[in-house]
Design a protein around this motif. Structure first.
Motif, PDB file in Angstrom:
ATOM      1  N   ALA A  45       0.805  -1.239   0.000  1.00 12.94           N
ATOM      2  CA  ALA A  45       0.000   0.000   0.000  1.00 12.94           C
ATOM      3  C   ALA A  45       0.827   1.275   0.000  1.00 12.94           C
ATOM      4  CB  ALA A  45      -0.980   0.015   1.175  1.00 12.94           C
ATOM      5  N   LEU A  46       2.054   1.220  -0.504  1.00 14.74           N
ATOM      6  CA  LEU A  46       2.818   2.455  -0.672  1.00 14.74           C
ATOM      7  C   LEU A  46       2.197   3.269  -1.803  1.00 14.74           C
ATOM      8  CD1 LEU A  46       6.544   1.272  -0.405  1.00 14.74           C
ATOM      9  CD2 LEU A  46       5.253   2.628   1.254  1.00 14.74           C
ATOM     10  N   THR A  47       2.009   4.550  -1.564  1.00 13.40           N
ATOM     11  CA  THR A  47       1.483   5.444  -2.586  1.00 13.40           C
ATOM     12  C   THR A  47       1.909   6.858  -2.235  1.00 13.40           C
ATOM     13  OG1 THR A  47      -0.490   6.098  -3.832  1.00 13.40           O
ATOM     14  CG2 THR A  47      -0.748   5.847  -1.450  1.00 13.40           C
ATOM     15  N   ASP A  48       1.539   7.799  -3.075  1.00 15.35           N
ATOM     16  CA  ASP A  48       1.830   9.207  -2.833  1.00 15.35           C
ATOM     17  C   ASP A  48       1.332   9.589  -1.434  1.00 15.35           C
ATOM     18  OD1 ASP A  48       1.983  11.956  -2.807  1.00 15.35           O
ATOM     19  OD2 ASP A  48       0.584  12.264  -4.457  1.00 15.35           O
ATOM     20  N   SER A  49       2.197  10.226  -0.655  1.00 18.74           N
ATOM     21  CA  SER A  49       1.853  10.543   0.737  1.00 18.74           C
ATOM     22  C   SER A  49       0.609  11.422   0.844  1.00 18.74           C
ATOM     23  CB  SER A  49       3.034  11.231   1.427  1.00 18.74           C
ATOM     24  OG  SER A  49       3.301  12.485   0.818  1.00 18.74           O
TER      25      SER A  49
END
Length: 200
Positions: A45-49
């Motif tokens: 679930a890494l994505t743009d902060s």
């Protein structure tokens, strides 16, 4: 994703993703982070902060720090922003983050369209990289959480400005407090609202 970027991500393990936080606010440092993720410990679930809640960013930031092969957070302070301009100060923070990584990357991938000088490896810019490259997403999360923490410190030092609420951005509340109290030492003198306040 374009073919040559995909080849880079497939061919190399130690890819440093780099992103910044805090270019737009009227006060405080600009932060940058560099992260080399561990392929053996993928982070889901890494994505743009900017697409994550503050609580989720904090949770992921701790996970990134625990599981990444290497990471570094660096900054350029308000004085450097005023001396260099915000773009050059941002590139300087990115350069510092890359140079201070505890391991040398094979490649550096930077969110946006500009690449700092004097990096420890070949580099390229990636437009919207924080949505395309997991290591850049991770860097965006570390930079954003570090910037938010700095805003809480500024709030403790200068509570009258409400830095805990607007995080330094030029909101109605911030501009009202700026008009009421004038700039504090953390305000960027080269940015229009502060420059205009000083000239009035």
């Amino acid at each position: 994703m374009e073919d040559d970027l995909q080849r880079l991500l497939t061919q190399y393990t130690a890819i440093a993703g780099v992103d910044e936080a805090g270019r737009g606010p009227l006060a405080g440092p600009v932060f940058a982070a560099a992260v080399i993720l561990d392929p053996a410990q993928p982070i889901i679930a890494l994505t743009d902060s900017k697409k994550l809640s503050a609580k989720r960013r904090e949770t992921l930031a701790e996970q990134i720090k625990a599981q990444a092969l290497a990471w570094c957070i660096a900054s350029a302070n308000t004085e450097e922003i005023d001396q260099l301009n915000i773009l050059q100060a941002t590139l300087l923070a990115m350069q510092r983050a890359c140079q201070q990584l505890p391991m040398r990357p094979d490649w550096v991938l930077i969110d946006g369209n500009r690449v700092p000088e004097e990096l420890p490896a070949p580099a390229r810019a990636v437009i919207k990289g924080d949505a395309l490259v997991p290591a850049i997403s991770a860097a965006s999360i570390l930079a954003k959480t570090a910037r938010d923490q700095a805003c809480m410190v500024m709030h403790e030092q200068y509570p009258q400005y409400g830095f805990d609420q607007h995080k330094g951005y030029g909101t109605k509340l911030h501009l009202e407090r700026l008009a009421q109290y004038g700039p504090c030492p953390e305000h960027r003198r080269s940015f229009a609202p502060i420059k205009n306040w000083q000239a009035s």
